[in-house]
Design a protein around this motif. Structure first.
Motif, PDB file in Angstrom:
ATOM      1  N   ARG A   4       0.830  -1.201   0.000  1.00 15.55           N
ATOM      2  CA  ARG A   4       0.000   0.000   0.000  1.00 15.55           C
ATOM      3  C   ARG A   4       0.865   1.253   0.000  1.00 15.55           C
ATOM      4  O   ARG A   4       0.569   2.234  -0.680  1.00 15.55           O
ATOM      5  N   THR A  30       1.581   9.428  -5.869  1.00 17.58           N
ATOM      6  CA  THR A  30       2.096  10.749  -5.538  1.00 17.58           C
ATOM      7  C   THR A  30       3.050  11.246  -6.621  1.00 17.58           C
ATOM      8  O   THR A  30       2.955  12.399  -7.069  1.00 17.58           O
ATOM      9  N   SER A  43       0.967   4.016  -2.982  1.00 19.93           N
ATOM     10  CA  SER A  43       0.712   5.410  -2.644  1.00 19.93           C
ATOM     11  C   SER A  43       1.828   6.299  -3.188  1.00 19.93           C
ATOM     12  O   SER A  43       1.576   7.386  -3.705  1.00 19.93           O
TER      13      SER A  43
END
Length: 87
Positions: A22, A30, A26
């Motif tokens: 995860r 970004t 992420s």
């Protein structure tokens, strides 16, 4: 909860791997957002740097088995097309 010792260990490992996956996904999102913002701003130098970083993060995720090869190739291709649209 698992009744067998090996099952308990697999459950612990799954939690660790899930959090790592995860976090990596992420990070990909970004970096992708940073690239899209740089392209939208029209800054060629910043866009090139962001594209390089994006490709690096994707390749690392592929190496660790977090995302599949076709997904990486498709994402890099689309990002390259956006970068080319600046020129």
């Amino acid at each position: 909860m698992a009744n067998i010792k090996s099952g308990e260990k697999r459950a612990r490992q799954a939690l660790r791997l899930r959090s790592r996956n995860r976090a990596e996904k992420s990070k990909i999102k970004t970096v992708q957002k940073n690239l899209l913002e740089a392209v939208a701003a029209g800054d060629k130098a910043k866009s090139k740097e962001a594209f390089s970083r994006y490709c690096s993060v994707l390749d690392r995720a592929l190496k660790h088995g977090i995302v599949k090869a076709n997904t990486v190739n498709r994402s890099k291709s689309r990002a390259a097309a956006r970068l080319a649209s600046l020129k």
